[in-house]
Write a protein that holds these residues in place. Structure first.
Motif, PDB file in Angstrom:
ATOM      1  N   ASN A  49      16.708 -30.013  96.803  1.00  0.00           N
ATOM      2  CA  ASN A  49      16.503 -30.311  95.392  1.00  0.00           C
ATOM      3  C   ASN A  49      17.264 -31.581  95.041  1.00  0.00           C
ATOM      4  N   GLU A  71      19.532 -15.673  98.995  1.00  0.00           N
ATOM      5  CA  GLU A  71      20.508 -16.631  99.512  1.00  0.00           C
ATOM      6  C   GLU A  71      19.826 -17.741 100.297  1.00  0.00           C
ATOM      7  N   HIS A  89      14.336 -30.653  90.537  1.00  0.00           N
ATOM      8  CA  HIS A  89      15.690 -30.923  90.042  1.00  0.00           C
ATOM      9  C   HIS A  89      15.666 -31.199  88.540  1.00  0.00           C
ATOM     10  N   ARG A 142      18.193 -20.019  97.746  1.00  0.00           N
ATOM     11  CA  ARG A 142      19.220 -20.811  97.064  1.00  0.00           C
ATOM     12  C   ARG A 142      19.717 -21.945  97.955  1.00  0.00           C
ATOM     13  N   ALA A 143      19.959 -21.647  99.223  1.00  0.00           N
ATOM     14  CA  ALA A 143      20.416 -22.676 100.164  1.00  0.00           C
ATOM     15  C   ALA A 143      19.350 -23.762 100.339  1.00  0.00           C
ATOM     16  N   ALA A 164      19.367 -25.925  97.247  1.00  0.00           N
ATOM     17  CA  ALA A 164      20.538 -26.803  97.220  1.00  0.00           C
ATOM     18  C   ALA A 164      20.354 -27.987  98.165  1.00  0.00           C
ATOM     19  N   ASP A 165      19.729 -27.750  99.320  1.00  0.00           N
ATOM     20  CA  ASP A 165      19.531 -28.832 100.300  1.00  0.00           C
ATOM     21  C   ASP A 165      18.395 -29.768  99.905  1.00  0.00           C
TER      22      ASP A 165
END
Length: 127
Positions: free
Chosen positions: A32, A22, A42, A25-26, A29-30
């Motif tokens: 990429n 997690e 990306h 993943r976070a 997400a921030d």
């Protein structure tokens, strides 16, 4: 990698695989962000996602094509049923044999009568 290591160390002694995943993943997400060059994370993730979608679509298309091959049209089904009935034939029972025998003897009598009448006509013409 540093984010994953930090999360793993903070959860040391506990089942932490979900927490580490997690956190990674976070972070992705921030951080990429779509880059200008083709080597960004990306762009790589997007290429992999598109490739996976393409393969899935291709697999689905192949499955549908195979399904269409396996499906039979109504005419093919009817033809198969007719062939099966011909192979199996009609079961012979006393009743079916009696019906056939009556038809057969009637046909033979009719044929015999036709032959006799045509031979009588030929004799009349010859005389």
């Amino acid at each position: 990698l540093a984010v994953a290591n930090a999360e793993a160390e903070s959860n040391q002694g506990m089942p932490a695989i979900f927490a580490v995943c997690e956190a990674v993943r976070a972070w992705l997400a921030d951080n990429n962000v779509k880059g200008l060059d083709d080597a960004s994370m990306h762009a790589q993730m997007m290429r992999k996602a598109k490739e996976a979608e393409r393969k899935e679509a291709q697999a689905k298309q192949q499955f549908e094509a195979q399904k269409k091959k396996e499906e039979m049209s109504e005419a093919e089904k009817e033809e198969l049923a007719v062939r099966k009935r011909r192979e199996e034939g009609t079961p012979v029972t006393d009743e079916t044999f009696a019906e056939w025998w009556e038809k057969f003897t009637a046909e033979m009598e009719e044929k015999k009568d036709d032959e006799q009448s045509s031979s009588a006509e030929d004799k009349d013409k010859a005389a």
